[in-house]
Design an enzyme around this catalytic site. Structure first.
Site, short mmCIF file in Angstrom:
data_model
loop_
_atom_site.label_atom_id
_atom_site.label_comp_id
_atom_site.label_asym_id
_atom_site.label_seq_id
_atom_site.Cartn_x
_atom_site.Cartn_y
_atom_site.Cartn_z
N HIS A 440 0.68 -0.85 0.03
CA HIS A 440 -0.11 -0.14 0.17
C HIS A 440 1.30 0.86 0.08
CE1 HIS A 440 -3.89 2.44 1.73
NE2 HIS A 440 -3.02 3.01 1.67
N GLU A 441 1.64 1.57 1.07
CA GLU A 441 3.07 2.53 0.90
C GLU A 441 4.00 2.87 0.05
OE1 GLU A 441 1.61 4.80 3.54
OE2 GLU A 441 1.19 3.39 4.86
N HIS A 444 1.44 4.60 -2.77
CA HIS A 444 1.56 6.30 -2.73
C HIS A 444 3.26 6.01 -3.13
CE1 HIS A 444 -1.87 6.62 -0.73
NE2 HIS A 444 -1.52 6.02 0.68
N HIS A 447 3.60 6.74 -6.65
CA HIS A 447 2.87 7.62 -7.42
C HIS A 447 3.85 8.97 -7.57
CE1 HIS A 447 -1.17 9.65 -7.65
NE2 HIS A 447 -0.76 10.31 -8.82
#
Ligand SMILES: [Zn+2]
Length: 649
Positions: A440-441, A444, A447
């Protein structure tokens, strides 16, 4: 090329910050008052100042979160008022606003920067007559007091309550760690104390065997902070007034001004469709649970306070599966290596360990190369320690952009987690949830790191609408449930045996256990929050609204004493007003993108992943996410992908 991570003097930090802010004030003043009016002479240098400030301040906020000490706290607390004063000066700089309004930008990115700038000025009230500006300030001040009061009431009520259980029989079957936390000596006698604090409350609601105690505890929880009814009325009235001052019909419309979702109806339709899609399966899930509770304990009237307890028992019976079974297969260093390999393959980049200063020995910094060229840097700080704040997060530091002098800057980011460190017997081993968190991290982080924009304000995660920020993180997270992916790094840390297909299948099945009931609950919160901000609701009307929504979304009768709204801190004390829907909104994009990039055999489709990088990640906040998505796949994201992700028929 990159900044070196260091702070020379924590004690002097606030003073140095003040000096920097004063230098920036002078430059801003010069830009505001001179006669130059081109994009490159106004907004380019202003973005340089943003970057400069970010580079200077981020190490302190980061250090305060990961190496917290009296010194970092002191420096941080002294810095915050300086920054908020500075940013409110900026927001009220009418002359600068007038200037930016006249700027004609040539390319698309610059156009977005200009329109975001104007939008944000307008939303802070820059166009209003003096008197209304003053009212806006009063409202902002009052709202921050009220949200504080809401949390304080909730906190006081939460801390005010305790349930003392004396009989061992009433805690039978509970987990040892929960019992250890609850154990207390009163008059030489061992008793168990449960409170309304989440870990303690959930421990009893999930494992506590005495139905009467579950009822008492859940009633105490659902009737916390009655004085918040009054606070809610005031918050809603002020938010409504604020949006009207700015020319909107209601607060929801005001909130959508900065979001990816365009119209109020779009959000409402989306949520209703999702409820409709989840409803049939949710009914089945509940019938199964009711039948189970009847079978094992002869419960005829399953109530809300039974759901957690029987769900957990049924889950155990169905899957006979828990974390301890997979943990030996997820060795931290192997998982990280595996993740980097996957990201390398998926997006055609390479990671090389970087020999640079960090804030702690266990931090692992890497340089990222894209087609052989240095393109970014990432730091992993994965293990728990006492100086670190809890949870997991990604923090951006440097940004990819081209500055006013024509120099290209590269991006950098930190990933912080709180995984269990190695012990004497074992290396650091992750729960499967931890693996998901790391993915998940990383979603980010890439991105931000794969951003290719030349305008800082829209590069990487900058300028990305708030309701789609979780799209790239949830996208990558979805891969952490795929057998083909987990097999790449899931090897027993001692025997080196690969993780079995049975365990891999269980990881996925348990993820989707009672998924439809979960979706209905999220939709209930989201609909309540959004509709509540579409009009002015006061007093009894608030309860009437939530009752009307529950007719559709709640399959068990909610007791009339239940005042869930008095504890809905996300929207009354956090930043989620008219925004709770964002969780699901972003999830549609992430689910749809995931299926587009998924290849059941290999784990992923490289061509598609390349498109995701080029069309979505590279453009950051330069365009609306829905438009980027359309450009990538030639269509909109399909809501059905979300139900497919949870295997809801
Ligand atoms: Zn996230």
């Amino acid at each position: 090329m990159f900044q070196e991570f260091k702070i020379n003097n924590l004690e002097k930090f606030p003073k140095d910050l003040d000096t920097l802010l004063n230098q920036q004030r002078e430059i801003i003043n010069e830009i505001t008052t001179n006669t130059k009016i081109s994009y490159s002479e106004v907004l380019k240098p202003l973005q340089d100042l943003d970057e400069e400030l970010g580079l200077f301040f981020t190490p302190l906020s980061h250090l305060n979160a990961v190496m917290n000490s009296d010194e970092t706290q002191k420096a941080y607390e002294a810095s915050i008022p300086l920054l908020s004063k500075f940013s409110s000066e900026m927001a009220q700089n009418t002359a600068l606003f007038k200037k930016i309004e006249q700027i004609k930008a040539n390319d698309n990115e610059a156009k977005t920067v200009v329109s975001h700038e104007i939008r944000d000025f307008v939303l802070s009230g820059v166009n209003l007559p003096e008197e209304q500006k003053k009212r806006m300030e009063e409202i902002a001040l009052k709202l921050s007091e009220l949200s504080n009061q809401f949390s304080q009431n909730l906190l006081d009520a939460t801390n005010d309550y305790e349930l003392i259980i004396e009989d061992e029989k009433d805690v039978e079957g509970m987990q040892t760690s929960d019992l250890d936390a609850a154990k207390e000596e009163i008059d030489g006698k061992t008793v168990y104390k449960f409170t309304l604090q989440i870990p303690s409350y959930l421990a009893y609601m999930t494992y506590g065997p005495n139905r009467e105690y579950r009822k008492v505890l859940s009633k105490a929880y659902a009737t916390r902070a009655p004085e918040n009814e009054e606070v809610i009325d005031q918050i809603l009235a002020l938010k409504n007034e604020k949006s009207k001052l700015l020319g909107f019909t209601n607060y929801a419309q005001y909130a959508l001004e900065t979001r990816d979702a365009n119209k109020e109806e779009d959000v409402i339709h989306f949520l209703n469709d999702l409820a409709d899609a989840a409803l049939p399966q949710a009914k089945n899930e509940l019938s199964e649970l009711k039948a189970y509770a009847k079978r094992v304990d002869n419960i005829e009237d399953l109530a809300g306070y039974d759901v957690g307890f029987y769900s957990e028992k049924l889950k155990k019976e169905k899957f006979n599966f828990d974390d301890t079974m997979t943990k030996p297969y997820f060795e931290q260093s192997k998982v990280l290596e595996g993740l980097l390999d996957i990201v390398s393959e998926l997006f055609a980049v390479t990671f090389k360990p970087a020999d640079v200063p960090t804030w702690h020995d266990c931090v692992k910094p890497f340089d990222i190369f894209d087609e052989g060229e240095l393109s970014g840097r990432i730091y992993f700080d994965l293990e728990a320690r006492k100086e670190k704040r809890g949870g997991a997060w990604m923090n951006d530091w440097e940004t990819h952009y081209v500055d006013s002098k024509g120099n290209t800057h590269l991006a950098s980011a930190f990933i912080v987690c709180n995984f269990s460190p190695a012990t004497k017997e074992n290396p650091s081993l992750l729960r499967h949830d931890d693996v998901v968190t790391l993915f998940h991290e990383m979603g980010h982080a890439i991105h931000h790191l794969f951003g290719q924009c030349h305008e800082r304000s829209v590069s990487g995660i900058n300028g990305v609408a708030w309701d789609v920020v979780e799209f790239p993180s949830q996208f990558l997270e979805n891969f952490a449930y795929e057998a083909a992916i987990l097999k790449r790094f899931g090897f027993h840390h001692k025997t080196k045996e690969p993780i079995s297909d049975t365990l891999l299948a269980k990881i996925k099945e348990t993820k989707n256990y009672q998924a439809a009931l979960g979706i209905l609950r999220q939709v209930e919160f989201s609909l309540f929050d959004f509709k509540l901000h579409q009009d002015l609701y006061q007093g009894e009307e608030v309860q009437a609204l939530i009752d009307s929504i529950r007719k559709k979304t709640s399959l068990l009768k909610t007791p009339s004493y239940n005042k869930f709204q008095h504890g809905f801190a996300h929207i009354f004390a956090g930043g989620y007003a008219a925004g709770y829907y964002s969780y699901k909104w972003a999830e549609v994009l992430s689910a749809d993108a995931f299926f587009s990039c998924l290849d059941e055999k290999a784990g992923f489709d490289k061509e598609r992943a390349k498109g995701y990088k080029e069309f979505i990640l590279a453009h950051g906040g330069a365009k609306e996410m829905s438009d980027l998505y359309q450009e990538w796949l030639g269509r909109k994201a399909d809501v059905k992908s979300l139900t497919k992700l949870y295997e809801i028929a």
